[in-house]
Design an enzyme around this catalytic site. Structure first.
Site, mmCIF file in Angstrom:
data_model
loop_
_atom_site.group_PDB
_atom_site.id
_atom_site.type_symbol
_atom_site.label_atom_id
_atom_site.label_comp_id
_atom_site.label_asym_id
_atom_site.label_seq_id
_atom_site.Cartn_x
_atom_site.Cartn_y
_atom_site.Cartn_z
ATOM 1 N N ALA A 13 0.818 -1.215 0.000
ATOM 2 C CA ALA A 13 0.000 0.000 0.000
ATOM 3 C C ALA A 13 0.846 1.257 0.000
ATOM 4 O O ALA A 13 0.413 2.305 0.472
ATOM 5 C CB ALA A 13 -0.921 -0.006 1.216
ATOM 6 N N ARG A 19 -3.063 8.981 -10.020
ATOM 7 C CA ARG A 19 -4.180 9.039 -10.965
ATOM 8 C C ARG A 19 -5.518 9.322 -10.283
ATOM 9 O O ARG A 19 -6.504 9.609 -10.970
ATOM 10 C CB ARG A 19 -4.253 7.739 -11.769
ATOM 11 C CG ARG A 19 -3.237 7.694 -12.910
ATOM 12 C CD ARG A 19 -3.332 6.405 -13.692
ATOM 13 N NE ARG A 19 -2.644 5.321 -13.015
ATOM 14 C CZ ARG A 19 -2.616 4.061 -13.458
ATOM 15 N NH1 ARG A 19 -3.252 3.742 -14.575
ATOM 16 N NH2 ARG A 19 -1.959 3.127 -12.797
ATOM 17 N N ASP A 104 -4.958 -1.643 -3.049
ATOM 18 C CA ASP A 104 -5.955 -1.028 -3.931
ATOM 19 C C ASP A 104 -6.775 -2.074 -4.673
ATOM 20 O O ASP A 104 -7.385 -1.777 -5.703
ATOM 21 C CB ASP A 104 -5.287 -0.062 -4.910
ATOM 22 C CG ASP A 104 -4.248 -0.739 -5.795
ATOM 23 O OD1 ASP A 104 -4.029 -1.956 -5.661
ATOM 24 O OD2 ASP A 104 -3.635 -0.027 -6.631
ATOM 25 N N GLY A 141 0.245 -8.051 -16.399
ATOM 26 C CA GLY A 141 1.372 -8.931 -16.672
ATOM 27 C C GLY A 141 0.895 -10.288 -17.161
ATOM 28 O O GLY A 141 -0.052 -10.860 -16.617
ATOM 29 N N GLU A 156 5.854 -8.323 -17.966
ATOM 30 C CA GLU A 156 5.053 -7.110 -17.906
ATOM 31 C C GLU A 156 4.632 -6.683 -19.300
ATOM 32 O O GLU A 156 5.339 -6.925 -20.294
ATOM 33 C CB GLU A 156 5.836 -5.991 -17.225
ATOM 34 C CG GLU A 156 6.175 -6.289 -15.774
ATOM 35 C CD GLU A 156 4.943 -6.461 -14.920
ATOM 36 O OE1 GLU A 156 3.987 -5.673 -15.079
ATOM 37 O OE2 GLU A 156 4.919 -7.392 -14.086
ATOM 38 N N ASN A 175 -1.538 -12.113 -14.582
ATOM 39 C CA ASN A 175 -1.205 -12.073 -13.171
ATOM 40 C C ASN A 175 -2.143 -11.115 -12.442
ATOM 41 O O ASN A 175 -2.341 -9.978 -12.869
ATOM 42 C CB ASN A 175 0.252 -11.612 -13.030
ATOM 43 C CG ASN A 175 0.671 -11.424 -11.591
ATOM 44 O OD1 ASN A 175 0.094 -12.015 -10.697
ATOM 45 N ND2 ASN A 175 1.691 -10.618 -11.373
ATOM 46 N N ASN A 233 -7.336 2.430 -9.695
ATOM 47 C CA ASN A 233 -6.278 3.367 -10.051
ATOM 48 C C ASN A 233 -6.768 4.799 -10.171
ATOM 49 O O ASN A 233 -5.980 5.739 -10.075
ATOM 50 C CB ASN A 233 -5.622 2.947 -11.370
ATOM 51 C CG ASN A 233 -4.764 1.713 -11.212
ATOM 52 O OD1 ASN A 233 -3.927 1.643 -10.312
ATOM 53 N ND2 ASN A 233 -4.985 0.721 -12.053
ATOM 54 N N ARG A 338 -29.143 14.823 16.272
ATOM 55 C CA ARG A 338 -27.713 15.116 16.248
ATOM 56 C C ARG A 338 -26.974 14.298 17.311
ATOM 57 O O ARG A 338 -27.600 13.564 18.088
ATOM 58 C CB ARG A 338 -27.516 16.616 16.446
ATOM 59 C CG ARG A 338 -28.053 17.449 15.271
ATOM 60 C CD ARG A 338 -28.143 18.923 15.615
ATOM 61 N NE ARG A 338 -26.864 19.453 16.069
ATOM 62 C CZ ARG A 338 -26.724 20.667 16.617
ATOM 63 N NH1 ARG A 338 -27.784 21.444 16.789
ATOM 64 N NH2 ARG A 338 -25.536 21.079 16.992
ATOM 65 N N ASN A 391 -30.188 26.965 25.131
ATOM 66 C CA ASN A 391 -29.142 26.312 25.916
ATOM 67 C C ASN A 391 -27.811 27.065 25.916
ATOM 68 O O ASN A 391 -26.898 26.684 26.650
ATOM 69 C CB ASN A 391 -28.914 24.891 25.399
ATOM 70 C CG ASN A 391 -28.650 24.850 23.903
ATOM 71 O OD1 ASN A 391 -29.145 25.690 23.168
ATOM 72 N ND2 ASN A 391 -27.887 23.886 23.460
#
Length: 460
Positions: A13, A19, A104, A141, A156, A175, A233, A338, A391
């Site tokens: 990572a 990109r 990713d 690849g 590759e 791959n 990507n 809230r 308040n």
């Protein structure tokens, strides 16, 4: 009972993810309520990993976003996938199976990891690559197999010395970037990697020819579900992955007994839990660590974030953040709850009601057009229309305390700090600045004066 060992899982990572065109690191972009990096981490946990290692770069601190027990390793320079795994070497047990994932690639599942580890350990291979076959392999690849059907190497797709030839580019098996290795074999091979390719990087797949040269077997494990290995990507691919992840979440919840009436307009984060026979109406978003009980009706067009709902809650057209809503409450339409709002069983927050940092007792109703902030309200009280708790004095917040079985009339303002005793009443249009004793009627308004013939007097 597990049929395979508890692997070490290394998750790469460290990339910048340029990109994405974002100041936020790619692996921290949210996907259905979790950062991208937490998806493979969660999958590894589900697969029973003995150790999880996330490879980060020195510019950020992913460890602050990771679960307890997950360790980080720093890749000092961006020198490729091989360099990333090299950075994790000190955490690799030579006697364990090591699984390599990418930070990713979020849709990998515990079942897919478990199947890869099982195939690897049963084959006795030094390394096992997860592969898939694509009609259009693109920039993946290419997997080159030997005569026995085992993996010879991966080339590759980039053009240049050491990368794929035109003939190899015709190969459809690619791959996925997901592997299982013998820990000892992997560590030894990593030490011998060289940047002999067009990009001048250390490619992790280059350990495979080394293993082959040593007479070891490199196997392939074909993954037929291509969604498991989809990478992110850019933002377009993130949106594509989100659609698949959301569909998985919907499918799981529906199989558990939740009715999602219009999945296409419904957004539910990965960590949301919903009880059986709850109905999720169209246009609803359920986010973060939201937990919803059974037999609720949520929506339409309701957003709930990091909140807890009991059983039998009805909540149309409302917005809820970090609130607790107990069994059989009714909320909305157009209510806003809230942080630290807590409605006890059978309480009501009606149309255009806002509540924050307040407790509303069992059976108490705040039916419409009111603001309740920093207040504690007892049981079976009825708050009239247009009531507010004032308040804030400009510097500090103060609490309002309203007892049980109280009846407040319309347009009452409570100027905190102030208390109203059990069974008390307030008069319409009152501004309550002093405590109202139990059973008393509090009225604080000027007497009405009618001026006769006022309209005639105004005429020119």
């Amino acid at each position: 009972m597990r049929t395979v060992s508890a692997p070490t899982v290394v998750i790469i990572a460290a990339g910048e993810g340029t990109r994405m065109r974002s100041k936020l690191p790619k692996v921290l972009h949210p996907l259905c309520g979790r950062p991208l990096i937490l998806w493979p981490v969660t999958a590894a946990q589900g697969a029973g990993a003995g150790k999880i290692v996330v490879v980060d770069n020195p510019k950020r601190r992913l460890e602050d976003r990771l679960p307890d027990g997950v360790v980080t390793a720093i890749q000092p320079e961006p020198n490729g996938t091989g360099g990333a795994v090299q950075a994790a070497t000190e955490h690799i047990d030579p006697d364990a199976t090591v699984v390599i994932l990418a930070g990713d690639v979020p849709l990998i599942t515990p079942e897919a990891i478990d199947a890869l580890v099982k195939a690897h350990e049963e084959s006795g291979a030094a390394g096992t690559m997860a592969t898939m076959e694509l009609d259009d392999p693109g920039q993946y690849g290419r997997v080159v197999r030997d005569k026995t059907g085992n993996v010879e190497k991966v080339v590759e797709a980039k053009s240049g010395e050491g990368d794929a030839t035109p003939e190899q580019l015709e190969i459809r098996e690619v791959n996925t970037g997901i592997y299982a290795f013998s820990g000892r074999a992997l560590v030894d091979a990593l030490a011998n990697l060289t940047p002999d390719n067009a990009q001048g990087e250390l490619y992790l797949p280059d350990v495979l020819p080394q293993l082959k040269a040593e007479g070891r077997t490199v196997a392939a494990h074909l993954i037929t579900d291509h969604t498991l290995t989809l990478g992110v990507n850019d933002r377009v691919q993130l949106a594509e992955v989100r659609q698949i992840a959301q569909q998985r979440i919907h499918d799981r919840l529906q199989r558990e007994g939740v009715a999602i009436l219009d999945p296409a307009s419904t957004h539910i984060d990965a960590d949301v839990t919903i009880g059986q026979d709850t109905i999720v109406e169209p246009g609803t978003s359920l986010r973060g660590d939201t937990r919803i009980g059974e037999d609720c009706v949520v929506g339409p067009h309701t957003t709930i974030t990091d909140s807890v709902l009991g059983d039998g809650v009805s909540i149309p057209h409302s917005y809820v953040v970090q609130a607790t809503i107990d069994d059989f409450c009714t909320i909305g339409p157009f209510a806003y709850l809230r942080p630290a709002a807590h409605l006890h069983p059978k309480a009501k927050a009606g149309a255009f009601v806002e509540i924050k940092n307040s407790t509303v007792g069992s059976g108490t109703k705040v039916p419409h057009l009111s603001y309740i902030g920093d207040a504690d309200i007892g049981e079976n009280t009825n708050i009239g229309a247009g009531n507010i708790t004032a308040n804030y004095d400009g510097r500090d917040k103060h609490r309002t305390r309203i007892g049980s079985n109280v009846r407040t009339s319309v347009d009452t303002a409570f100027v905190a700090p102030v208390a109203v005793g059990d069974g008390a009443f307030t008069g319409a249009g009152s501004v309550i600045t002093e405590d109202v004793p139990a059973g008393a009627l509090g009225i604080a308004r000027a007497r009405q004066t009618n001026i006769a013939d006022y309209a005639e007097r105004r005429k020119p």
